[in-house]
Each structure stands twice: as C-alpha cells, then as structure tokens.
Enzyme design. Structure first.
Site, PDB file in Angstrom:
ATOM      1  N   LYS A 254       0.858  -1.195   0.000  1.00  0.00           N
ATOM      2  CA  LYS A 254       0.000   0.000   0.000  1.00  0.00           C
ATOM      3  C   LYS A 254       0.885   1.234   0.000  1.00  0.00           C
ATOM      4  O   LYS A 254       1.717   1.420   0.877  1.00  0.00           O
ATOM      5  CB  LYS A 254      -0.905  -0.003   1.234  1.00  0.00           C
ATOM      6  CG  LYS A 254      -1.654   1.303   1.476  1.00  0.00           C
ATOM      7  CD  LYS A 254      -2.349   1.287   2.840  1.00  0.00           C
ATOM      8  CE  LYS A 254      -2.933   2.654   3.191  1.00  0.00           C
ATOM      9  NZ  LYS A 254      -3.539   2.685   4.544  1.00  0.00           N
ATOM     10  N   LYS A 266      -9.904  12.783   8.607  1.00  0.00           N
ATOM     11  CA  LYS A 266      -9.344  12.444   9.909  1.00  0.00           C
ATOM     12  C   LYS A 266      -9.321  13.668  10.830  1.00  0.00           C
ATOM     13  O   LYS A 266      -9.315  14.802  10.356  1.00  0.00           O
ATOM     14  CB  LYS A 266      -7.903  11.943   9.749  1.00  0.00           C
ATOM     15  CG  LYS A 266      -7.745  10.647   8.996  1.00  0.00           C
ATOM     16  CD  LYS A 266      -6.272  10.303   8.839  1.00  0.00           C
ATOM     17  CE  LYS A 266      -6.072   9.003   8.079  1.00  0.00           C
ATOM     18  NZ  LYS A 266      -6.503   7.833   8.852  1.00  0.00           N
ATOM     19  N   ASP A 277       1.765   6.571   5.499  1.00  0.00           N
ATOM     20  CA  ASP A 277       0.741   5.626   5.070  1.00  0.00           C
ATOM     21  C   ASP A 277       1.143   4.889   3.800  1.00  0.00           C
ATOM     22  O   ASP A 277       0.372   4.087   3.280  1.00  0.00           O
ATOM     23  CB  ASP A 277      -0.599   6.336   4.876  1.00  0.00           C
ATOM     24  CG  ASP A 277      -1.782   5.435   5.174  1.00  0.00           C
ATOM     25  OD1 ASP A 277      -1.587   4.430   5.897  1.00  0.00           O
ATOM     26  OD2 ASP A 277      -2.893   5.718   4.700  1.00  0.00           O
ATOM     27  N   ASP A 336     -11.968   6.801   4.491  1.00  0.00           N
ATOM     28  CA  ASP A 336     -10.710   6.648   5.219  1.00  0.00           C
ATOM     29  C   ASP A 336     -10.277   5.176   5.287  1.00  0.00           C
ATOM     30  O   ASP A 336      -9.207   4.874   5.792  1.00  0.00           O
ATOM     31  CB  ASP A 336     -10.834   7.231   6.630  1.00  0.00           C
ATOM     32  CG  ASP A 336      -9.496   7.388   7.311  1.00  0.00           C
ATOM     33  OD1 ASP A 336      -8.476   7.496   6.606  1.00  0.00           O
ATOM     34  OD2 ASP A 336      -9.461   7.406   8.568  1.00  0.00           O
ATOM     35  N   ARG A 340      -7.359  -0.618   1.652  1.00  0.00           N
ATOM     36  CA  ARG A 340      -7.851  -1.919   1.189  1.00  0.00           C
ATOM     37  C   ARG A 340      -8.381  -1.845  -0.246  1.00  0.00           C
ATOM     38  O   ARG A 340      -8.354  -2.838  -0.975  1.00  0.00           O
ATOM     39  CB  ARG A 340      -8.910  -2.447   2.157  1.00  0.00           C
ATOM     40  CG  ARG A 340     -10.172  -1.616   2.234  1.00  0.00           C
ATOM     41  CD  ARG A 340     -10.952  -1.873   3.513  1.00  0.00           C
ATOM     42  NE  ARG A 340     -10.266  -1.332   4.677  1.00  0.00           N
ATOM     43  CZ  ARG A 340     -10.705  -1.461   5.933  1.00  0.00           C
ATOM     44  NH1 ARG A 340     -11.820  -2.121   6.174  1.00  0.00           N
ATOM     45  NH2 ARG A 340     -10.033  -0.943   6.941  1.00  0.00           N
TER      46      ARG A 340
END
Length: 489
Positions: A254, A266, A277, A336, A340
């Site tokens: 990712k 967020k 991230d 958010d 996935r």
C-alpha cells in the site's frame, strides 16, 4: 538517498588502539580472559578495564548493554565503551550490542575491538542501522558521523559475512528514507522515480499510469486518488534471480503517500504522521533493493499502488460504489478505509499477470491493529498455515515482532452491502480482522497469502534498539529472511 555508514574490517593492532582518537568500543564478558589487545588497553589504563569488567555495574548489564569509561588514563581516546557480549550469544544480543555502540556514535572516530568474536558481522550490521539519521530537510551544515572501523582477527572472513547483511541494511535505509519523507516531497511522481532508479541494480521496473489502470479496470484504486492533483500509479518491480520457469513470490504494498481520510476526514491531531501511510510500499521497495544488492537467487515481483487520498470536489464520497479489477462492486462506506481499495486491485493484478506461488501484502492498514498489538507486533493474517508459519519463524529469527490474528466467516459476514457486492468496512469491532477479510476476497482460493498490517510498527514514537524515533524499516529483515530460507534456489 541514505546509505549505511561504512565499516571497514581491519587487523587487530594493539598499539594503534593506544593512540586512537575519539571512542573505542570493546566487546567483553565478565570472567572471560581478555585478548592480547584488550590486555594492552588494560595495562595502559592502569587496570581500569579489568576493574570495570569485574564491577557489579558491568555484571548486572544485559548482554548487548554497555558501560562507559570517560577519558581513561593512559589512552588517547575520549571514551572507552565496554560492551557486554559473551562469545556464545544469539543474534538478538549481538544486534543489541551493535545498537548500543551505534547509539553513542557522534562526529568523533570510533574503533570497535571485536577481535575473535564470532558475531562481529552482526554487531557491525546493527551499529550501521542504529547510526541511520534522516537529516535531508535540516538546514545548516550537517556534520557526518565520525569514521568507524572494526578490528577483528580475520578481516576478510568477517567482511564476507557482513556483505549480505549490509545489502539488507541498504534496503532498510531505503525504506526508512521513503517513510520519513514529507508528502510534499514524496509525491506519487517522486515515489515512482525513486523506484525506477532500481533498474540500475538489475530490477526490471514498469510504471503503470492512470490510463493503464483505467484500461485494466482498477476502479477501486482509482477511486481513492481521484480527489488528488497527484495521479495514481502502480509500479511493478521484478527481480529475476532464479530460473524463468520458477513462479515468483509477489510482494504487494500500500503506497498512500498522504492520507487525509478523504471526505471522511481524519482529526487534525496527528494527521501529519499520515506521510507514513505508504509504509507497505516502502518495505516492498526496500526488500527489492536488498535482493538486487545481494544477488538473491529467487524470483520476486514487487507491486505497489501509489495514490494520495485527498478531500476535493472530485473526491469519492461515502456511499459511492466502485468496481474492482476483479469485477466485484464495493460500496464505499468510509473513504478513510482506502488502503484496502488500493490493495484489492493490485492483489488481483499481481495474481492475474504473474501467477505467483504466493502473495504477501503489507499495509499501514488499520488503527485497530495498534489498539490490539501496540507498537511491538505487526498483525499477521493468512489463508495458509505453512506459509504463515515460515514467515513467523523468519520474523522471530530477525527480531521483528509479528503476531498471527484470527479470520473467519463471522467477520466476513459483516462486510455485506445492501446495494453492492460488499462494503469496504465492517464496523469498529474487530476492525483489523474485517479489513483482512475484505482483502481475502481478492485472493484466489489456491494462492497462499499473507496480509501484514504494519500500522503499529512502521513509525516508532521513541528510539529503538536498531533505529531512532521515526521510520523503522520493519519487515525488510523478515521478508528477506523468508525469501532466503524458502524461495531461493
């Protein structure tokens, strides 16, 4: 790009130690006879070394910890560091010793007296990792760490042992640099360029642009990045170290270069850490660099989905439905929960194109895994006990915390959607598990698969044994070990 500090291995020279400037580190153990060079240091310091080694303070140290003598009489050095490390010791203690030495490294020269210690290469490796410091954006003159040398009884032998370790250290430093970079520097453009540079090491690199991704039907991935000015990309890296007939291991990462949460934005507090991230993609990149540098005899393909999740008039909304490359439709309940969506398409693409013998994905995927495991362990989810056991064994051998988490139909049922094939979230309870269940829907039944949720281990909030506060590079060691033990021919 950062590189591990250079550590040449040289013959033991007792007389040179007496006039060595800066710092000297000595590997020793109470009750064990000192080597000739250490005895020479003891005589020059009028018995200070022997007294310190016989002290209660040194005796109470754990293997790998150190005691320091400042400005020892009779020596030119400013400090003599006595590191407790038995000759018969494990990898973890040897690396702890290297970390203890590396933590005190400054501008002054450092000489490590390892003599005949069988773990000298591991000590040097850990020293180099602990000495890493990310200073790319600090103004003013940056003074490099002082030169380091290690005195050993067989320099050529130790250097040969250290070479593959330092190839892995290069990969870890690469990962740390990527994770530490701010998002205004490490855009999807810049990330792809840095990965493309791996071609100089023999890695075949291909960058898929948005037009390619659209043609492939990667609607889940493209939906995440549609609110950003940085175009989404998928980078494919192939290391072909084995016979062409051998199916590759696929590593999928990712690579969300910044995650605001999108429309499901967020909270402001702590959002600056969302530069990390892309940690899963960073680990995949580091592993590919390490494999190339040590010329691994394995076929491995690394695929990373590079996107930025931003709120914008064009950003996807909660309630939108996207179609994945597999063909399944996904109701986006929470923007958010974007990682996935990225992984779903890249996982499917990896299997369709490469028919890998196994797939491992890595992602800073959920806050839920941090609640469950803290910063000590990554969450491990798998559909294959043999592959999972091999990974957990590799992670344990390398000292990287990993804990297997459960999966099951009860968790999977929570992803049911009223209007699409599935939702992208299944509620707060068991959030890391339902995320893994979502990904499992994009893994073919006959493909061994591991999902690593590395949200808690990617960015350390305080100094660690082998790293400073910040990016850790967790995962490069364990995956390199797994590939070495299981996939090399």
């Amino acid at each position: 790009m950062s590189h591990p500090i250079a550590i040449p291995f040289r013959e033991v020279d007792a007389e040179a130690l007496l006039t060595a400037e800066g710092r000297i580190a000595l590997l020793a153990e109470p009750g064990t006879a000192l080597g000739a060079a250490a005895r020479r240091l003891d005589r020059a310091s009028r018995g200070a070394v022997a007294r310190a080694l016989a002290s209660d303070a040194f005796g109470k140290l754990k293997p790998g910890d150190a005691l320091e003598l400042a400005f020892p009489a009779g020596l030119a050095c400013e400090a003599l560091q006595l590191v407790r490390l038995p000759k018969r010791t494990d990898t973890a203690s040897a690396r702890r010793a290297g970390g203890s030495i590396g933590r005190t490294l400054g501008e002054a020269p450092l000489t490590v007296l390892a003599d005949t210690h069988p773990r000298a290469a591991e000590v040097a490796f850990a020293l180099a990792l602990r000495a890493y410091d990310f200073t790319a954006h600090k103004s003013g003159e940056q003074k490099p760490a002082g030169p380091v040398q290690m005195m050993v009884s067989s320099p050529e032998v130790v250097a040969a042992e250290a070479a593959p370790l330092f190839a892995v250290a290069e990969g870890i430093c690469f990962t740390r640099d990527l994770v530490n970079e701010p998002a205004n520097v490490l855009t999807t453009f810049e990330f792809a360029e840095r990965l493309s540079a791996l071609s100089a090491l023999g890695v075949e690199v291909e960058v898929l642009e948005e037009e390619d991704l659209s043609r492939l039907g990667m609607g889940a991935l493209l939906g995440v990045g549609q609110g950003s000015e940085s175009p989404s990309k998928v980078v494919v890296m192939q290391w072909k170290g084995a016979d062409a007939s051998v199916a590759p291991l696929a590593l999928v990462g990712k690579g969300v270069v910044f995650d605001t949460g999108g429309i499901s934005i967020k909270p402001a507090g702590g959002m600056e850490e969302m530069t990390m991230d892309m940690g899963g993609a960073g680990v995949v990149a580091g592993v590919m660099r390490a494999l190339a540098l040590r010329k691994a005899k394995a076929n491995v393909v690394g695929l990373v989905g590079l996107v930025e999740n931003m709120p914008d008039g064009r950003a996807q909304r909660p309630g939108d439905v996207v179609r994945s490359m597999k063909g399944d439709t996904i109701e986006v309940i929470n923007t958010d929960a974007e990682g996935r969506l990225v992984l779903a398409d890249v996982l499917w693409y990896a299997q369709e194109r490469f028919q890998p013998q196994a797939v491992i994905d890595l992602a800073t995927l959920t806050g839920a895994i941090i609640v469950a495991l803290g910063g000590e362990n990554a969450g491990v989810f798998s559909n294959d006990d043999t592959l999972c056991g091999a990974f957990l064994k590799a992670a344990m051998a390398e000292g990287e915390g990993a804990w297997r988490m459960p999966m099951g139909e009860g968790y999977d049922a929570r992803l049911k959607s009223r209007i699409a094939d599935m939702m992208n979230v299944g509620g707060r309870e068991g959030g890391a598990i339902t995320a893994a269940q979502f990904l499992a829907r994009f893994v073919k039944p006959d493909v061994p698969w591991i999902h690593l949720d590395i949200a808690g281990v990617t960015l350390a909030k305080s100094d660690q044994t082998l790293s400073r506060k910040g990016a850790t590079g967790w995962g490069v060691l364990a995956l390199n070990r797994l590939i070495r033990d299981r996939y090399e021919r």
